[in-house]
Design an enzyme around this catalytic site. Structure first.
Site, PDB file in Angstrom:
ATOM      1  CB  ALA A   1       8.352  -5.840 -14.686  1.00 32.23           C
TER       2      ALA A   1
ATOM      3  CG  ASN B   1       5.807   1.599 -21.999  1.00 33.09           C
ATOM      4  OD1 ASN B   1       4.580   1.528 -21.895  1.00 33.09           O
ATOM      5  ND2 ASN B   1       6.622   0.765 -21.371  1.00 33.09           N
TER       6      ASN B   1
ATOM      7  CD  GLU C   1      -4.304  -5.924 -11.281  1.00 30.89           C
ATOM      8  OE1 GLU C   1      -4.677  -6.066 -10.105  1.00 30.89           O
ATOM      9  OE2 GLU C   1      -4.636  -4.971 -11.989  1.00 30.89           O
TER      10      GLU C   1
ATOM     11  CG  ASP D   1       9.315   4.807 -21.052  1.00 28.74           C
ATOM     12  OD1 ASP D   1       8.349   4.339 -20.405  1.00 28.74           O
ATOM     13  OD2 ASP D   1      10.195   4.080 -21.576  1.00 28.74           O
TER      14      ASP D   1
ATOM     15  CE1 TYR E   1       0.106  13.949 -25.367  1.00 27.00           C
ATOM     16  CE2 TYR E   1       1.631  12.199 -24.725  1.00 27.00           C
ATOM     17  CZ  TYR E   1       0.378  12.591 -25.137  1.00 27.00           C
ATOM     18  OH  TYR E   1      -0.603  11.660 -25.313  1.00 27.00           O
TER      19      TYR E   1
ATOM     20  NE  ARG F   1       3.203  10.664 -20.202  1.00 23.47           N
ATOM     21  CZ  ARG F   1       2.563   9.998 -21.164  1.00 23.47           C
ATOM     22  NH1 ARG F   1       1.576  10.574 -21.825  1.00 23.47           N
ATOM     23  NH2 ARG F   1       2.906   8.761 -21.460  1.00 23.47           N
TER      24      ARG F   1
ATOM     25  CG  ASN G   1       0.041  -7.326 -15.206  1.00 21.62           C
ATOM     26  OD1 ASN G   1      -0.003  -6.697 -14.155  1.00 21.62           O
ATOM     27  ND2 ASN G   1      -0.445  -6.846 -16.340  1.00 21.62           N
TER      28      ASN G   1
ATOM     29  CB  CYS H   1       6.773  18.651 -39.698  1.00 26.66           C
ATOM     30  SG  CYS H   1       6.187  19.967 -40.779  1.00 26.66           S
TER      31      CYS H   1
ATOM     32  CG  HIS I   1       0.877   3.265 -28.543  1.00 32.51           C
ATOM     33  ND1 HIS I   1       0.446   2.708 -27.366  1.00 32.51           N
ATOM     34  CD2 HIS I   1       0.252   2.597 -29.538  1.00 32.51           C
ATOM     35  CE1 HIS I   1      -0.436   1.750 -27.642  1.00 32.51           C
ATOM     36  NE2 HIS I   1      -0.560   1.663 -28.950  1.00 32.51           N
TER      37      HIS I   1
END
Ligand code: BV8
Length: 237
Positions: free
Chosen positions: A222, A90, A206, A92, A53, A56, A204, A120, A112
Site C-alpha cells: 500500500a 480499522n 495479493e 487504529d 484491546y 492494542r 492489495n 458506557c 468497526h
C-alpha cells in the site's frame, strides 16, 4: 462530479507495524476471533477481551501513519471534483492522525469502532479513552455503569451504515485498500458501488476473496501503490 469512496482494512496499517487479522496462523495476537471479538466472549471473560484491546491501544503510541494513510489525506485535501469519504474497518487512529497532518478532519468513518474510545454499558454513550479499560472501570455517564471497548464485535451492528450506503450510491470511484474481503457488510460495498456505476479498484499484496468483483487491481504494498495512484488522480484532476 466525481465522488470517491475508499474502504480500508488492516493491510493499510501493516507497514506501520500493526498486525493484520488473518495472518497465516489464523490467530490474532495469539487469540481466536471468537475468544476476543464477540459480545459472548466479553460476557464470558471481560478481563481477556479488555486486555486484548488494552494491548492494542497501548501499541498505538509506538506507531505512526505510513505513506498510504498520508496519500489518502492528501487526496481528501486536494480533490475538488467531488467528495472523498474514507470508510475504515480499522480501529487504529492512523487515518485520523494523517488527516490531522493535512488539516482535513472528517471525511472518515470508523465502521468497526475505535480503540481510543470507550462506551458506557448503560447509556451506550461513547467517550474518548486513551487508558486501559478494566471490567470495573466506572462510566463517566452513569456511576452505576462500567465501560466497554467502543468496538463493533462480530454479531454487532457496524456504525454509520446509512451514511456509507448513501455515499456508495453516489460514488464514481470506489477504492478498496488492504482488506481480505472476509467481513460483511464491508465486503459487499464494492457491489453497491458497481451498481451505482462506479469504477472499482482493489489495492492489495495479493488478490482478495472478492477480487473478481473489481474492474482494476493494483498489486503491491500500500505504501507504494496508493501514493502512486493518488498522484495519478491529482495529475488528471
Ligand atoms: C453484522 C473488531 C449485521 C475490531 C471486527 C456468514 C456469511 C457472511 C457474513 C456473516 C456470516 N456469519 C456471520 C456473518 C456476519 C459477520 C461476518 O462477516 N463474519 C465473517 C467472519 C464471516 N459480520 C458481522 O458480524 C458484522 N456485523 O454483520 O451485523 C448487519 C448486516 C448488514 C448490515 C448491517 C448490519 C460486524 C463485523 C465487525 C467485526 N469486527 N473487528 C477489532 O477488534 O479490530 S472485523 C475485523 O476484520 C477488523 O475490523 C478488520 O478490519 C476486519 C476485516 O479484516 P481485514 O481488515 O480485511 O484484515 P485481514 O487481516 O483479513 O486482511 C488484511 C489484508 O491486507 C489482506 O488481504 C492482506 O493481503 C492485505 N495486506 C497485508 N499487508 C499489506 C496488504 N495490502 C496492502 N499492503 C500491505 N502492506
Amino acid at each position: 462530479m466525481k465522488n470517491i469512496v475508499i474502504l480500508t482494512g488492516a493491510g493499510i496499517s501493516a507497514e506501520s507495524g500493526l498486525q493484520t487479522f488473518r495472518a497465516a496462523d489464523g490467530l490474532w495476537h495469539g487469540h481466536k476471533i471468537d475468544d476476543v471479538a464477540t459480545p459472548e466472549a466479553y460476557a464470558r471473560d471481560p478481563n481477556l477481551v479488555n486486555e486484548f484491546y488494552n494491548a492494542r491501544r497501548r501499541q498505538l503510541s509506538e506507531v505512526k501513519p505510513n505513506e498510504a494513510h498520508l496519500a489518502l489525506a492528501k487526496l481528501v485535501k486536494n480533490w475538488h471534483r467531488g467528495e472523498v469519504l474514507i470508510v475504515t474497518q480499522n480501529v487504529d487512529d492512523l487515518h485520523d492522525r494523517a488527516a490531522k497532518e493535512y488539516g482535513v478532519p472528517g471525511h472518515l468513518i470508523h465502521l468497526h469502532g475505535e480503540l481510543l474510545k470507550a462506551r458506557c454499558t448503560k447509556t451506550n454513550f461513547p467517550t474518548e479513552w486513551h487508558g486501559d479499560i478494566l471490567p470495573d472501570t466506572v462510566s463517566p455517564f452513569d456511576k452505576t455503569a462500567t465501560l466497554r471497548p467502543h468496538i463493533v464485535w462480530f454479531g454487532e451492528m457496524p456504525f454509520d451504515m446509512d451514511e456509507i450506503y448513501k455515499a456508495l450510491l453516489k460514488s464514481s470511484l470506489f477504492l478498496s485498500i488492504g482488506t481480505s474481503g472476509n467481513v460483511h457488510p464491508a465486503s459487499s460495498f464494492v457491489e453497491i458501488a458497481k451498481r451505482s456505476g462506479a469504477h472499482t479498484v482493489e489495492f492489495n499484496i495479493e488478490p482478495s476473496v472478492g477480487n473478481s468483483l473489481f474492474d482494476e487491481t493494483r498489486i503491491g504494498k500500500a505504501t507504494e501503490t496508493v501514493p502512486a495512484y493518488v498522484d495519478e488522480l491529482l495529475r488528471n484532476e
